[in-house]
Design a protein around this motif. Structure first.
Motif, PDB file in Angstrom:
ATOM      1  N   ASN A 101       2.247   1.989  -3.155  1.00  9.54           N
ATOM      2  CA  ASN A 101       1.198   2.565  -4.003  1.00  9.54           C
ATOM      3  C   ASN A 101       0.851   1.714  -5.224  1.00  9.54           C
ATOM      4  OD1 ASN A 101      -0.685   4.590  -4.088  1.00  9.54           O
ATOM      5  ND2 ASN A 101       0.501   5.865  -5.508  1.00  9.54           N
ATOM      6  N   ASP A 117       2.248   4.641 -10.906  1.00 13.29           N
ATOM      7  CA  ASP A 117       2.126   5.502  -9.714  1.00 13.29           C
ATOM      8  C   ASP A 117       2.950   4.972  -8.539  1.00 13.29           C
ATOM      9  OD1 ASP A 117       0.544   7.301 -10.946  1.00 13.29           O
ATOM     10  OD2 ASP A 117      -1.358   6.576 -10.114  1.00 13.29           O
ATOM     11  N   ILE A 118       3.859   4.048  -8.808  1.00  8.79           N
ATOM     12  CA  ILE A 118       4.647   3.456  -7.712  1.00  8.79           C
ATOM     13  C   ILE A 118       5.565   4.509  -7.089  1.00  8.79           C
ATOM     14  CG2 ILE A 118       6.535   1.800  -7.253  1.00  8.79           C
ATOM     15  CD1 ILE A 118       3.771   0.487  -7.630  1.00  8.79           C
ATOM     16  N   ILE A 119       5.620   4.510  -5.753  1.00  5.84           N
ATOM     17  CA  ILE A 119       6.550   5.407  -5.046  1.00  5.84           C
ATOM     18  C   ILE A 119       7.861   4.635  -4.931  1.00  5.84           C
ATOM     19  CG2 ILE A 119       6.963   6.715  -2.920  1.00  5.84           C
ATOM     20  CD1 ILE A 119       3.868   6.847  -2.642  1.00  5.84           C
ATOM     21  N   GLY A 172      -6.874   1.814   0.134  1.00  3.44           N
ATOM     22  CA  GLY A 172      -6.024   2.428  -0.891  1.00  3.44           C
ATOM     23  C   GLY A 172      -6.109   1.596  -2.153  1.00  3.44           C
ATOM     24  N   PRO A 173      -5.293   0.525  -2.235  1.00  4.36           N
ATOM     25  CA  PRO A 173      -5.332  -0.277  -3.463  1.00  4.36           C
ATOM     26  C   PRO A 173      -6.617  -1.099  -3.576  1.00  4.36           C
ATOM     27  CG  PRO A 173      -3.441  -0.860  -2.071  1.00  4.36           C
ATOM     28  CD  PRO A 173      -4.308   0.051  -1.277  1.00  4.36           C
ATOM     29  N   THR A 180       0.844  -1.197   0.000  1.00  2.00           N
ATOM     30  CA  THR A 180       0.000   0.000   0.000  1.00  2.00           C
ATOM     31  C   THR A 180       0.884   1.253   0.000  1.00  2.00           C
ATOM     32  OG1 THR A 180      -1.651  -1.244   1.198  1.00  2.00           O
ATOM     33  CG2 THR A 180      -1.908   1.138   1.232  1.00  2.00           C
ATOM     34  N   LYS A 181       1.952   1.216   0.812  1.00  2.00           N
ATOM     35  CA  LYS A 181       2.882   2.355   0.826  1.00  2.00           C
ATOM     36  C   LYS A 181       3.550   2.514  -0.538  1.00  2.00           C
ATOM     37  CE  LYS A 181       4.493   1.956   5.470  1.00  2.00           C
ATOM     38  NZ  LYS A 181       5.540   1.180   6.086  1.00  2.00           N
ATOM     39  N   ASP A 190      -1.557  -0.489  -7.581  1.00  2.00           N
ATOM     40  CA  ASP A 190      -2.972  -0.228  -7.865  1.00  2.00           C
ATOM     41  C   ASP A 190      -3.860  -1.358  -7.363  1.00  2.00           C
ATOM     42  OD1 ASP A 190      -2.817   2.295  -9.574  1.00  2.00           O
ATOM     43  OD2 ASP A 190      -1.312   0.987 -10.477  1.00  2.00           O
TER      44      ASP A 190
END
Ligand code: KIV
Ligand code: ZN
Length: 510
Positions: free
Chosen positions: A39, A260-262, A67-68, A36-37, A41
């Motif tokens: 990010n 959108d991956i951090i 979130g996801p 989740t951190k 999907d």
């Protein structure tokens, strides 16, 4: 703005299908928090119909992770789909993922069904799932070896029945990039209603081409990549998430796509997955291998010191690799440790987790000259990710040498009761394992043992990985300590705790 590629992470489902890489409900939840951190999907949390343990774990993740999207896998039958939905239904953003093979090889030998029967079953199953949620994915298992015209018919029909994501897996890792890309283009051009769905790919790495095939697919219109952390997965594994993400990020002019991956959470997530599963990452693995950012040749070192871009195409900080040397010392306070834990990508620890990490850190900093980020990480893994313990190491002393008989004395907490035993062995580790087996009354078989050092220097912590088996169940254990006999004992006990956990029945047995 470039177009987005959705990252569907299946580490908890296909990744867990790696031999020996099973995870318990707590570990899966911890990994879901980390994903989740990162990010992602979609988190494919498991296959609820496979076992009670999988059901509980999917439900736990769906109920508590926000979130996801949370996906659950189901075969094309009413019971599987109903079970998947029961596990998912309290979540905010559930996805039912149904799959059915479309290749003639599977139809003939596995399903014993005709193409028309498969088409009918796929449509009926998607329709059933779509009664529960508008978020339904359909996978055509072994799609890359299927007749493409047939896959087009199936895809068009399941979209009409309510599927919103269509997945084209290379189940056996057989495809080649140009050919796979061309198939994706064909689907984009020939599935009449494809604009109403997202086209996805799911590649296996049997020929080492999973990432290349995924890239070819997104260059030809796919917009979801199914992947796993460290490329974990059935047989040779799946597409490595970190590689796809960093390819798109490092070469944006080529693909013109983004995720959108951090990315700063990539390395901590990789470490987390290898600690939980016991599947170590090969040192020369792209992006997350221990050598991925090391420069051995003098010419390269000189170049990087003058200007990093001479030999580095990615800044290690971008994937969360800390290039600090010494992190903290024995005088560091609780706040400094808390901040460093966050810096390393592990987020905010609960108060009593931080207390445990802090006191272990202080004890180790007292005996070790230098504390590296890896030392702190090893403590976090041990203290925060541990399976609830049936057996806990209280004390160990071992004696060995070229003339003495190797002996170990071990004191354990066994189901809350203190017990002590001593044993002789071929070496001190063998002696410690014998004493532990005696105290825990277990008779597991050691299948694999490895020891490595997690940083440099003679005062480095040793990291031991074991794989043990008992009554057909195989688990891994990991332990770290500056003393390698103690690290080995911890690894063995982690494994035994996992076996105990499995015995209690709250785990998948796929
Ligand atoms: O490899 C495969 O085909 C799968 C499907 C279930 C998506 O894992
Ligand atoms: Zn797969």
């Amino acid at each position: 703005m470039s177009e987005k590629v959705f990252i569907f992470d299946t580490t908890l489902r296909d990744g867990e299908q790696s031999p020996g890489a099973s995870m318990n409900i707590h570990e899966k939840f911890r990994l879901a928090q980390q994903l989740t951190k990162l990010n992602v999907d979609v988190i494919e949390a498991g296959f609820p119909a496979a076992s009670g343990g999988d059901f509980e774990s999917v439900k736990n993740i769906a109920d508590n992770i926000q979130g996801p999207q949370i996906a659950a896998l189901a075969r094309c039958n009413v019971k599987d789909i109903d079970t998947a939905w029961t596990a998912l239904k309290n979540g905010k953003n559930p996805r039912i993922h149904v799959f059915l093979a479309t290749s003639d090889i599977h139809l003939r030998h596995k399903l014993r069904m005709s193409r028309e029967q498969v088409l009918e079953l796929a449509v009926a199953s998607v329709r059933h799932a779509a009664n529960y949620t508008g978020n339904v994915e359909f996978s055509a298992e072994d799609a890359s070896r299927s007749d493409l015209a047939f896959v087009c018919r199936v895809f068009a029909a399941v979209i009409a029945a309510g599927a919103t994501t269509l997945n084209f897996p290379d189940t056996t890792g057989y495809a080649l990039p140009d050919e796979f890309g061309a198939k994706i283009r064909y689907l984009m051009e020939n599935v009449t209603n494809i604009d109403q769905a997202v086209l996805s790919v799911h590649c296996h790495n049997d020929l080492g081409l999973a990432v290349a095939n995924s890239l070819a697919a997104i260059n030809n219109g796919a917009r979801q990549v199914e992947c796993t952390v460290n490329g974990l997965g059935e047989r040779a594994g799946n597409t490595a998430m970190e590689e796809v993400v960093m390819i798109l990020r490092t070469r944006p002019e080529q693909a013109g796509l983004h995720t959108d991956i951090i990315s700063e959470y990539i390395y901590p997530t990789s470490r987390l997955v290898s600690s939980i599963t016991g599947m170590t990452v090969q040192p020369n693995k792209a992006i997350v291998g221990a050598n991925a950012f090391l420069h051995e040749s003098g010419i390269h070192q000189d170049g990087v010191l003058k200007e990093r871009s001479t030999y580095e195409i990615i800044n290690p900080h971008d994937v969360g690799i800390s290039t600090d040397n010494i992190v903290l010392g024995k005088h560091s306070g609780r706040h400094a440790i808390r901040d460093k834990v966050k810096d390393l990508g592990y987020g905010e620890l609960a108060k009593e987790e931080l207390n445990r990490v802090f006191s272990r850190f202080k004890a180790m900093a007292d005996i070790k000259k230098e504390m590296f980020p890896e030392d702190l990480e090893a403590i976090i893994m041990d203290e925060v990710l541990r399976v609830p313990d049936s057996f806990k190491l209280l004390h160990l002393s071992a004696m060995s040498g070229s003339l003495s008989l190797p002996t170990a004395a071990v004191r354990l907490l066994v189901h809350g009761e203190e017990k002590e035993a001593a044993a002789l062995g071929i070496g001190p580790i063998d002696a410690a394992f014998r004493a532990i087996a005696q105290l825990t009354k277990t008779s597991s078989k050691l299948l694999y043992f490895s020891v490595s050092s997690i940083t440099g220097g003679t005062d480095a912590q040793g990291e031991v990985m074991v794989r043990i088996e008992d009554k057909g169940k195989t688990v891994v254990g990991q332990g770290t300590d500056p003393d390698i006999v103690t690290a080995a004992a911890k690894a063995y006990l982690t494994g035994l705790n996992r076996l105990e956990y499995l015995k209690k029945g709250s785990h998948s047995t796929k």
